[in-house]
Enzyme design. Sequence first.
Site, mmCIF file in Angstrom:
data_model
loop_
_atom_site.group_PDB
_atom_site.id
_atom_site.type_symbol
_atom_site.label_atom_id
_atom_site.label_comp_id
_atom_site.label_asym_id
_atom_site.label_seq_id
_atom_site.Cartn_x
_atom_site.Cartn_y
_atom_site.Cartn_z
ATOM 1 C CE LYS A 8 0.920 1.286 4.451
ATOM 2 N NZ LYS A 8 1.618 2.545 4.834
ATOM 3 C CG ASP A 134 -0.216 -0.202 8.342
ATOM 4 O OD1 ASP A 134 -0.897 0.694 8.878
ATOM 5 O OD2 ASP A 134 0.940 -0.020 7.920
#
Length: 287
Positions: A8, A134
């Site tokens: 990401k 995350d």
Amino acid sequence: MIVHCPAKINVFLDITKKYKNNFHRIESIFFETNLADKLIYKIISSQECIIKDSTSIIDTQDNLIRKAYETFFKYSRIKKIGIEIEVKKNIPLGGGLGGGSSDAAQTLKVLNSFCKTGFSSKKLKEIAASIGSDVPYFIDGGVQKVTGTGEITHNINSKIKFHSLMIFPKVHVSTPFAYKCLDEDGLVSNSYKNQIKQKMIITAIQTGNYNLFISNLYNKFEQSIFTRYKELALIKTDILNSGADGALMSGSGSTILGFFESFEKMKKSIEMLEKKGYKLTTFEAGV
């Protein structure tokens, strides 16, 4: 079973509060990329998790994949199955790209499939939150607004299109160190200015307004990290000087991103940056 675990990037990242437990509240926007680790899963007879990494990049005994395995069975309260996981690492460590978290999230999803537990996305995110900040994002991936310590996620309907390059510096920045720097510099605070920037970039993503998107790229970590790692600030400057419309450090560092409206413009930039000796990769959003 072969699974790809995407990296990401953060196109917006603000740190607004420090909790009593020393965790921090983030306000961020994550984009999934096509850079990915590859994990190969195989069920084995012994009730254990065996992790193999031929490149010796990761610690096969202490990592988020193993933590995901243990946490899954703790939450599900079912008998453990044995699993062998071969890791082919493509996402650099300490790059602010969430590689370990992505590997952990995909492992939860694979175990949910293998064990036929039928956990919903919401339940998997609940399990993921106890593994790492995350990890919940990677259960669904895509484009999401991420808040709290990372456990609160909201999908964003994205119409934005851009081309991007990633430069992976030799220096690695650990996440605990990055937060320590923010605390030392007194930068953990909420501001009206940054609230507006976040609203503007979300609007840009939802409407496909590229110029508005570029003008609201933001990462608070840059203020602390660039003073301590001047080579990272230099990379950002080089990317901008090569013709990028915008540049940004991802996450807590150290990957530096360049953003372009057209592939042709990015191609010219790549040529200039490679002449300087930079190693990079590219990806697109919505293109």
